[in-house]
Write an enzyme that holds these catalytic residues in place. Structure first.
Site, PDB file in Angstrom:
ATOM      1  N   GLU A 163      54.206  33.305 145.701  1.00  0.00           N
ATOM      2  CA  GLU A 163      54.286  32.394 146.854  1.00  0.00           C
ATOM      3  C   GLU A 163      55.563  31.556 146.811  1.00  0.00           C
ATOM      4  OE1 GLU A 163      51.582  28.716 148.695  1.00  0.00           O
ATOM      5  OE2 GLU A 163      51.400  29.312 146.590  1.00  0.00           O
ATOM      6  N   LYS A 222      50.303  31.898 156.325  1.00  0.00           N
ATOM      7  CA  LYS A 222      49.096  31.280 155.760  1.00  0.00           C
ATOM      8  C   LYS A 222      48.392  30.463 156.838  1.00  0.00           C
ATOM      9  CE  LYS A 222      47.531  28.496 151.842  1.00  0.00           C
ATOM     10  NZ  LYS A 222      47.938  27.668 150.673  1.00  0.00           N
ATOM     11  N   CYS A 277      47.899  31.765 148.017  1.00  0.00           N
ATOM     12  CA  CYS A 277      47.402  30.675 147.173  1.00  0.00           C
ATOM     13  C   CYS A 277      45.894  30.527 147.299  1.00  0.00           C
ATOM     14  CB  CYS A 277      48.148  29.384 147.501  1.00  0.00           C
ATOM     15  SG  CYS A 277      47.911  28.074 146.261  1.00  0.00           S
TER      16      CYS A 277
END
Length: 404
Positions: A163, A222, A277
């Site tokens: 990430e 995300k 994440c």
């Protein structure tokens, strides 16, 4: 912490209205934990059912999911309290059955693919304090490129970076994308990168697939952001009035949320379900995917979690997602724990926390959709409601009997 404690407090208060109270508390706490995972964006971390992840009992999640695991755990603990020796025998039988069924499931061999593609997971171990320093950005980027170019025992079909591993914005750095594609040596590279709308008003924490010439083959933004870490509620006003910004963002004062789960097609691999994440801690995200992936891919920067229990709890929850879905999961972390997880949640290979290195491994086989992947959380939630109503009815009957 005080806010999360309210869920357990509510369960304790509700348990006072049911008899026997131990069973009532087990049901109420299981319901409270299910709600904790969804209320105010949710935080389903360190739930009682997660204690089984390292054991065969965790295989139950393929049928009942994490909420069912929690209900099973709490009922097994409450039975001896509520029913004495009989309850203890019943709890022991339940545990033995769960352990036995899980062991049997783990014992069934996974179908191996004779020509499974080789995937490379990169763990650069970038110091969080230095990661965004302009003077260090190029050196860290070069480290990632070198690790991607490194020769291995077999050709690599896909390389995965963690990430926000690219220290440049996607929309303003075509040269960086070209370098990433070139380093892939003819294979695509998945990289964590930030991107903007071009006007400096909106930014996204993204996963991008770079082709061999730096072309972008697919992007995922995300969508389940960390409150206060990646965005601040009413962020426009908070920044305008108080100068506040989310602490994990490097551009702007907070990320924008993407539209939701999506599948990306990777040449030579097939459809992947990207998770960035802590999206991997939410069982609902894979359930909402618009189709069946070949593999789940999690990119993360676990340096935020420090070096104690956080990174390992995060890894454990990723393993649970693999069990629930019957899909392998490839996990690339900035500083650990990078891992290859099979479709039953087992760690096939892993890099230790705080180390620099790569994993080259064949892509594990996937399983047919599990019962949980097909049906979802509805049956367990319906069971929780039914048990709560039964306990409430029992209390009402007891109350009438006492009055009589």
């Amino acid at each position: 912490a005080a806010g999360l404690a309210l869920f357990w407090a509510a369960a304790g208060a509700a348990a006072g209205f049911g008899r026997p109270r131990a069973l009532a508390f087990a049901v109420a706490l299981a319901a409270a934990e299910a709600l904790r995972g969804v209320v105010l964006t949710g935080f389903p971390w360190a739930q009682p059912g997660h204690i089984w992840i390292e054991t065969p009992v965790a295989q139950m999640a393929a049928w009942v999911g994490p909420d069912g695991l929690t209900l099973f755990t709490l009922l097994a603990a409450a039975l001896p309290v509520a029913l004495g020796i009989r309850g203890g025998v019943a709890a022991a039988a339940l545990l033995a059955a769960a352990f036995g069924l899980g062991t049997l499931r783990l014992g069934v061999p996974l179908a191996a693919e004779a020509t499974a593609p080789i995937v490379r997971l990169v763990q650069p171990n970038a110091d969080q304090r230095q990661k965004w320093e302009p003077a260090r950005a190029r050196a860290l980027f070069d480290r990632l490129l070198e690790m991607t170019r490194a020769t291995g025992p077999a050709p690599v079909a896909l390389t995965i970076w963690p990430e926000t591993s690219v220290p440049y914005l996607m929309d303003t750095s075509p040269g960086a994308l070209w370098e990433i594609g070139e380093a892939g040596g003819g294979a695509p590279v998945i990289a964590g990168i930030q991107r903007s709308d071009g006007g400096g008003l909106r930014y996204w924490n993204s996963l991008a697939i770079a082709g061999v010439e730096g072309e972008v083959l697919g992007v995922y933004d995300k969508h389940h952001l960390v409150p206060f870490g990646e965005y601040i509620p009413f962020g426009d006003l908070a920044h305008a009035w108080f100068g506040l910004k989310a602490f994990a963002t490097q551009e702007g004062y907070g990320y924008s949320a993407g539209p939701g789960p999506r599948l990306l097609e990777v040449p030579g691999i097939g459809a992947i379900l990207p998770l960035i994440c802590y999206e991997a801690v939410f069982p609902a995200i894979p359930l909402r995917a618009p189709g069946r992936a070949r593999v789940m891919v999690q990119i993360t920067n676990d340096a935020w979690f420090g070096t104690q229990t956080g990174p390992f709890q995060h890894l454990a929850l990723a393993r649970l997602r693999a069990i629930e879905q019957g899909l392998p999961l490839l996990r690339s972390a900035n500083t650990g724990v990078t891992a290859v997880i099979d479709a039953r949640g087992r760690l096939l290979e892993a890099l230790a926390l705080g180390t620099t290195g790569v994993i080259d491994a064949p892509l594990p086989a996937s399983l047919p959709p599990t019962f949980f992947a097909r049906i979802g959380r509805g049956p367990v939630w319906l069971l929780l409601v039914s048990l709560a109503l039964a306990l409430a009815a029992r209390r009402r009957l007891d109350g009438r009997g006492a009055k009589g």
